[in-house]
Design a protein around this motif. Structure first.
Motif, PDB file in Angstrom:
ATOM      1  N   SER A 266       0.868  -1.167   0.000  1.00 48.48           N
ATOM      2  CA  SER A 266       0.000   0.000   0.000  1.00 48.48           C
ATOM      3  C   SER A 266       0.915   1.230   0.000  1.00 48.48           C
ATOM      4  CB  SER A 266      -0.853  -0.075   1.262  1.00 48.48           C
ATOM      5  OG  SER A 266      -1.716   0.985   1.364  1.00 48.48           O
ATOM      6  N   ALA A 267       0.577   2.239  -0.809  1.00 48.78           N
ATOM      7  CA  ALA A 267       1.484   3.382  -0.958  1.00 48.78           C
ATOM      8  C   ALA A 267       0.775   4.690  -0.631  1.00 48.78           C
ATOM      9  CB  ALA A 267       2.014   3.429  -2.390  1.00 48.78           C
ATOM     10  N   LEU A 268       1.557   5.671  -0.237  1.00 47.62           N
ATOM     11  CA  LEU A 268       1.007   6.989   0.089  1.00 47.62           C
ATOM     12  C   LEU A 268       1.868   8.085  -0.521  1.00 47.62           C
ATOM     13  CD1 LEU A 268       0.651   5.116   2.899  1.00 47.62           C
ATOM     14  CD2 LEU A 268      -0.453   7.189   3.614  1.00 47.62           C
ATOM     15  N   ILE A 269       1.207   9.179  -0.891  1.00 50.61           N
ATOM     16  CA  ILE A 269       1.933  10.380  -1.277  1.00 50.61           C
ATOM     17  C   ILE A 269       1.354  11.557  -0.478  1.00 50.61           C
ATOM     18  CG2 ILE A 269       2.611   9.682  -3.627  1.00 50.61           C
ATOM     19  CD1 ILE A 269       0.128  10.999  -4.724  1.00 50.61           C
ATOM     20  N   ALA A 270       2.173  12.588  -0.277  1.00 54.12           N
ATOM     21  CA  ALA A 270       1.682  13.792   0.414  1.00 54.12           C
ATOM     22  C   ALA A 270       2.230  15.007  -0.307  1.00 54.12           C
ATOM     23  CB  ALA A 270       2.118  13.793   1.871  1.00 54.12           C
ATOM     24  N   THR A 271       1.379  15.993  -0.492  1.00 55.76           N
ATOM     25  CA  THR A 271       1.803  17.204  -1.210  1.00 55.76           C
ATOM     26  C   THR A 271       2.599  18.109  -0.277  1.00 55.76           C
ATOM     27  OG1 THR A 271      -0.158  18.453  -0.565  1.00 55.76           O
ATOM     28  CG2 THR A 271      -0.296  17.171  -2.621  1.00 55.76           C
ATOM     29  N   GLU A 272       3.220  19.097  -0.877  1.00 56.56           N
ATOM     30  CA  GLU A 272       3.767  20.174  -0.056  1.00 56.56           C
ATOM     31  C   GLU A 272       2.578  20.916   0.578  1.00 56.56           C
ATOM     32  OE1 GLU A 272       5.772  22.820  -2.747  1.00 56.56           O
ATOM     33  OE2 GLU A 272       3.964  23.229  -3.878  1.00 56.56           O
ATOM     34  N   LYS A 273       2.845  21.826   1.516  1.00 50.73           N
ATOM     35  CA  LYS A 273       1.748  22.576   2.135  1.00 50.73           C
ATOM     36  C   LYS A 273       1.059  23.413   1.075  1.00 50.73           C
ATOM     37  CE  LYS A 273       3.019  22.789   6.893  1.00 50.73           C
ATOM     38  NZ  LYS A 273       2.821  23.427   8.155  1.00 50.73           N
ATOM     39  N   LEU A 274      -0.247  23.345   1.026  1.00 48.28           N
ATOM     40  CA  LEU A 274      -0.978  24.082  -0.006  1.00 48.28           C
ATOM     41  C   LEU A 274      -1.166  25.527   0.433  1.00 48.28           C
ATOM     42  CD1 LEU A 274      -3.843  21.510  -0.775  1.00 48.28           C
ATOM     43  CD2 LEU A 274      -1.610  21.719  -1.877  1.00 48.28           C
ATOM     44  N   PRO A 275      -1.238  26.439  -0.563  1.00 43.37           N
ATOM     45  CA  PRO A 275      -1.585  27.816  -0.205  1.00 43.37           C
ATOM     46  C   PRO A 275      -2.947  27.822   0.506  1.00 43.37           C
ATOM     47  CG  PRO A 275      -1.190  27.557  -2.581  1.00 43.37           C
ATOM     48  CD  PRO A 275      -1.068  26.211  -1.972  1.00 43.37           C
ATOM     49  N   GLY A 332      -6.726  13.475 -10.873  1.00 39.77           N
ATOM     50  CA  GLY A 332      -8.034  13.189 -11.482  1.00 39.77           C
ATOM     51  C   GLY A 332      -9.167  13.635 -10.574  1.00 39.77           C
ATOM     52  N   ILE A 333      -8.995  13.461  -9.281  1.00 39.40           N
ATOM     53  CA  ILE A 333     -10.045  13.851  -8.323  1.00 39.40           C
ATOM     54  C   ILE A 333      -9.954  15.340  -7.990  1.00 39.40           C
ATOM     55  CG2 ILE A 333     -10.853  13.501  -5.946  1.00 39.40           C
ATOM     56  CD1 ILE A 333      -9.978  10.560  -6.240  1.00 39.40           C
ATOM     57  N   PHE A 334      -8.721  15.836  -7.886  1.00 39.56           N
ATOM     58  CA  PHE A 334      -8.506  17.253  -7.549  1.00 39.56           C
ATOM     59  C   PHE A 334      -7.637  17.899  -8.626  1.00 39.56           C
ATOM     60  CE2 PHE A 334      -8.717  14.998  -3.387  1.00 39.56           C
ATOM     61  CZ  PHE A 334      -9.895  15.568  -2.923  1.00 39.56           C
ATOM     62  N   PRO A 335      -8.223  18.324  -9.756  1.00 37.95           N
ATOM     63  CA  PRO A 335      -7.421  18.895 -10.844  1.00 37.95           C
ATOM     64  C   PRO A 335      -6.588  20.102 -10.384  1.00 37.95           C
ATOM     65  CG  PRO A 335      -9.706  18.543 -11.528  1.00 37.95           C
ATOM     66  CD  PRO A 335      -9.653  18.255 -10.062  1.00 37.95           C
ATOM     67  N   GLU A 336      -7.025  20.767  -9.308  1.00 37.80           N
ATOM     68  CA  GLU A 336      -6.276  21.938  -8.795  1.00 37.80           C
ATOM     69  C   GLU A 336      -4.868  21.550  -8.353  1.00 37.80           C
ATOM     70  OE1 GLU A 336      -9.049  20.657  -7.687  1.00 37.80           O
ATOM     71  OE2 GLU A 336     -10.498  22.158  -7.036  1.00 37.80           O
ATOM     72  N   LEU A 337      -4.623  20.239  -8.154  1.00 34.26           N
ATOM     73  CA  LEU A 337      -3.321  19.815  -7.626  1.00 34.26           C
ATOM     74  C   LEU A 337      -2.320  19.486  -8.738  1.00 34.26           C
ATOM     75  CD1 LEU A 337      -4.521  17.556  -4.640  1.00 34.26           C
ATOM     76  CD2 LEU A 337      -3.766  19.940  -4.582  1.00 34.26           C
ATOM     77  N   ALA A 338      -2.730  19.726  -9.998  1.00 40.33           N
ATOM     78  CA  ALA A 338      -1.871  19.325 -11.126  1.00 40.33           C
ATOM     79  C   ALA A 338      -0.462  19.904 -11.022  1.00 40.33           C
ATOM     80  CB  ALA A 338      -2.512  19.730 -12.440  1.00 40.33           C
ATOM     81  N   ASP A 339      -0.343  21.132 -10.539  1.00 34.81           N
ATOM     82  CA  ASP A 339       0.979  21.762 -10.500  1.00 34.81           C
ATOM     83  C   ASP A 339       1.590  21.773  -9.100  1.00 34.81           C
ATOM     84  OD1 ASP A 339       0.927  22.285 -13.219  1.00 34.81           O
ATOM     85  OD2 ASP A 339      -0.301  24.093 -12.894  1.00 34.81           O
ATOM     86  N   VAL A 340       0.957  21.052  -8.206  1.00 40.18           N
ATOM     87  CA  VAL A 340       1.455  21.061  -6.823  1.00 40.18           C
ATOM     88  C   VAL A 340       2.538  19.999  -6.663  1.00 40.18           C
ATOM     89  CG1 VAL A 340       0.809  20.585  -4.430  1.00 40.18           C
ATOM     90  CG2 VAL A 340      -0.690  21.971  -5.874  1.00 40.18           C
ATOM     91  N   THR A 341       3.622  20.387  -6.008  1.00 36.62           N
ATOM     92  CA  THR A 341       4.747  19.460  -5.811  1.00 36.62           C
ATOM     93  C   THR A 341       4.430  18.441  -4.718  1.00 36.62           C
ATOM     94  OG1 THR A 341       6.208  21.281  -6.327  1.00 36.62           O
ATOM     95  CG2 THR A 341       7.222  19.377  -5.270  1.00 36.62           C
ATOM     96  N   LEU A 342       4.864  17.216  -4.954  1.00 35.65           N
ATOM     97  CA  LEU A 342       4.759  16.221  -3.891  1.00 35.65           C
ATOM     98  C   LEU A 342       5.991  16.326  -3.012  1.00 35.65           C
ATOM     99  CD1 LEU A 342       3.472  12.938  -5.549  1.00 35.65           C
ATOM    100  CD2 LEU A 342       2.178  14.767  -4.461  1.00 35.65           C
ATOM    101  N   ALA A 343       5.765  16.267  -1.701  1.00 36.60           N
ATOM    102  CA  ALA A 343       6.897  16.376  -0.781  1.00 36.60           C
ATOM    103  C   ALA A 343       7.284  15.030  -0.185  1.00 36.60           C
ATOM    104  CB  ALA A 343       6.550  17.357   0.332  1.00 36.60           C
ATOM    105  N   TYR A 344       6.345  14.074  -0.174  1.00 33.92           N
ATOM    106  CA  TYR A 344       6.617  12.786   0.479  1.00 33.92           C
ATOM    107  C   TYR A 344       5.993  11.644  -0.309  1.00 33.92           C
ATOM    108  CZ  TYR A 344       7.624  15.940   4.306  1.00 33.92           C
ATOM    109  OH  TYR A 344       8.139  16.957   5.066  1.00 33.92           O
ATOM    110  N   LYS A 345       6.640  10.501  -0.294  1.00 34.86           N
ATOM    111  CA  LYS A 345       6.073   9.270  -0.855  1.00 34.86           C
ATOM    112  C   LYS A 345       6.668   8.102  -0.083  1.00 34.86           C
ATOM    113  CE  LYS A 345       9.578   8.869  -4.431  1.00 34.86           C
ATOM    114  NZ  LYS A 345       9.973   8.581  -5.782  1.00 34.86           N
ATOM    115  N   TRP A 346       5.824   7.162   0.266  1.00 35.15           N
ATOM    116  CA  TRP A 346       6.318   5.996   1.016  1.00 35.15           C
ATOM    117  C   TRP A 346       5.310   4.858   0.890  1.00 35.15           C
ATOM    118  CZ3 TRP A 346       3.661  10.025   3.013  1.00 35.15           C
ATOM    119  CH2 TRP A 346       2.675   9.792   3.954  1.00 35.15           C
ATOM    120  N   SER A 347       5.689   3.702   1.371  1.00 31.96           N
ATOM    121  CA  SER A 347       4.785   2.559   1.255  1.00 31.96           C
ATOM    122  C   SER A 347       5.057   1.540   2.350  1.00 31.96           C
ATOM    123  CB  SER A 347       4.946   1.897  -0.118  1.00 31.96           C
ATOM    124  OG  SER A 347       6.133   1.151  -0.151  1.00 31.96           O
TER     125      SER A 347
END
Ligand SMILES: Cc1cc2nc3c(=O)[nH]c(=O)nc-3n(C[C@H](O)[C@H](O)[C@H](O)COP(=O)(O)OP(=O)(O)OC[C@H]3O[C@@H](n4cnc5c(N)ncnc54)[C@H](O)[C@@H]3O)c2cc1C
Length: 435
Positions: A266-275, A332-347
């Protein structure tokens, strides 16, 4: 902040980055005596240690890595009163009394998390009971979710579930992707690693010896009890608890248990802090959210970051393509996140079982086990610690379908990975065609 998120190391977890400092525990060296030796310092092992101590007995915990290295330090922190098998399915196959008992156990489990957080004062766990929205991606799955919710209200007396229309789910999630859904207010969220570290610290403060980097390499019976051997020491005890879940094959000592489980990454990603303006629009109700798809994805907002989880790579290693697929699903669910950087990924590995429920109980007169949480184990493993203590005291609690006598070895075990791939592929196909 990393610009090219693909370059992030794969074991780069939001929880590690934001957790309270880890307490250092010693490595076991020499021989020690205990009433119970517990193998594994995740929620199962630590909760068992706590409840055994409350019973007036002396446990020792042995951990191969550091406490929380396994699923307990890497999970999504979603707290739910459920099993992978629905209560309606349980009712259909095993009858009403069994469904009611399983429903009780599920609710005991979420209460247990609250109890432990409060008992040890783990404020950094940020436990919330704000509820969960199950969001339907098409009319067929919405109808099934509503039927299930109505059945739960009618037959299990579960008054709290609420049905949401498309607009209701949009207001909840900030996404237009869903046609409706169901809100279950009893669920919640937690910082999983702070919860784990709070438990480890609390248990240690009450005098339980915890040893890290002390893998049990051999578990053998002797005339008075059982001996757990580590590279530099051994614990002699009257009983042993195996609390190694999907990491049971780290050493040969507990590898036999792995044969009852299908490990699934099972995997997870997390974005940087959003404005702030964007953070305020997404998931404004601060709950946890899941999809109705068979290859379920789930999401929550943690400290203005979107945390998004789902299926990881098949096999022993992470793969960038699994993280890419998660990112695409999130956008796909949140198109607003298209340009948002991911800060974390793990599994990490979740432990599936053939009958989709965990198993707990006595393997023989000296060995107990609890494992197989099917990806819904934060609350359940916390509760199982209390029941493990009951077994240690010689009691035989009624645990319904969880009873270890129902635990089955996986047939054709060497073929489990191709089988998982095949089933996952079939589920993805059904999701894609809207079934
Ligand atoms: C990525 C991911 C996301 C998840 N998300 C959720 C969620 O949102 N909600 C939810 O309810 N559940 C979730 N789960 C499931 C949940 O995390 C687990 O069910 C739960 O943490 C199991 O706890 P445990 O103590 O039984 O096992 P673990 O936490 O895995 O602990 C087992 C420990 O045993 C140790 N060990 C293994 N072999 C030995 C040995 N020979 N000697 C000594 N130590 C040994 C390991 O090092 C490990 O630390 C998720 C799991 C994963 C992997």
């Amino acid at each position: 902040m990393t610009r090219d998120w693909r370059a992030l190391p794969s074991a780069n977890s939001l929880w590690e980055a934001t957790a309270e400092p880890a307490r250092d525990f010693p490595v076991l060296s020499g021989e020690q005596q205990a009433d119970v030796v517990i193998i594994g310092a995740g929620y199962t092992g630590l909760s068992a240690a706590h409840h055994i101590t409350k019973s007036g007995l002396a446990p020792i915990v042995l951990e191969a890595n550091r406490p929380g290295w396994g699923a307990s330090g890497r999970n999504g922190g979603v707290i739910t009163a459920k099993f992978r098998l629905s209560f309606r399915e349980i009712d259909a196959v095993h009858g009403r009394a069994m469904a009611k008992r399983m429903y009780e156990i599920a609710h005991e489990s979420t209460d247990m998390v609250e109890e432990l957080v409060s008992e040890f004062g783990i404020t950094s766990a940020n436990l919330t009971r704000t509820g969960q929205v199950k969001a339907a991606h098409n009319e067929t799955t919405l109808k099934a979710a509503i039927d299930e919710a109505n059945w739960m209200t009618r037959e299990m007396g579960s008054a709290e579930v609420r049905i949401l229309d498309k607009r209701g789910v949009r207001d909840e999630t900030g996404s237009d992707s869903f046609v409706g859904g169901v809100l279950n207010p009893g669920s919640g969220g937690i910082h999983p690693l702070n919860y784990l570290r709070g438990l480890a610290d609390g248990v240690a403060r009450r005098g339980v010896p915890i040893f890290q980097e002390s893998p049990v390499t051999k578990l053998r019976r002797d005339k008075d009890g059982i001996v757990a051997e580590t590279p530099q020491g051994a614990v002699r005890a009257r009983q042993a608890i195996i609390a190694t879940n999907s990491y049971s094959d780290l050493t040969g000592a507990t590898a036999q248990m792995q044969r009852t489980l299908i490990p699934f990454r099972s995997a997870l990603i997390a974005t940087e802090k959003l404005p702030r303006n964007l953070a305020g629009k997404l998931m404004p109700t601060g709950r946890t959210y899941t999809e109705t798809k068979r290859m379920m994805r789930w999401f929550r907002m943690v400290d203005n970051r979107v945390v998004f989880g789902g299926r990881g790579a098949f096999g022993k290693q992470d793969s960038q393509s699994a993280f890419d697929a998660l990112r695409r699903a999130m956008v796909g669910i949140f198109p607003e996140l298209a340009d948002v950087t991911l800060a974390y990924k793990w599994s990490g590995l979740v432990a599936m079982t053939l009958d989709s429920v965990p198993h707990i109980g006595r393997l023989d007169d000296r060995t107990l086990v609890s494992m197989g949480y099917n990806g819904a184990g934060v609350a359940m493993s916390s509760l199982m610690g209390r029941y493990l203590a009951a077994y240690v005291r010689g009691e035989s609690p009624d645990l319904g379908l969880l009873d270890v006598s129902r635990m089955k070895a996986i047939p054709f075990y060497p073929l489990r990975e191709p089988a998982v791939r095949m089933v996952a592929g079939w589920y993805q196909f059904l999701d894609a065609i809207g079934r």
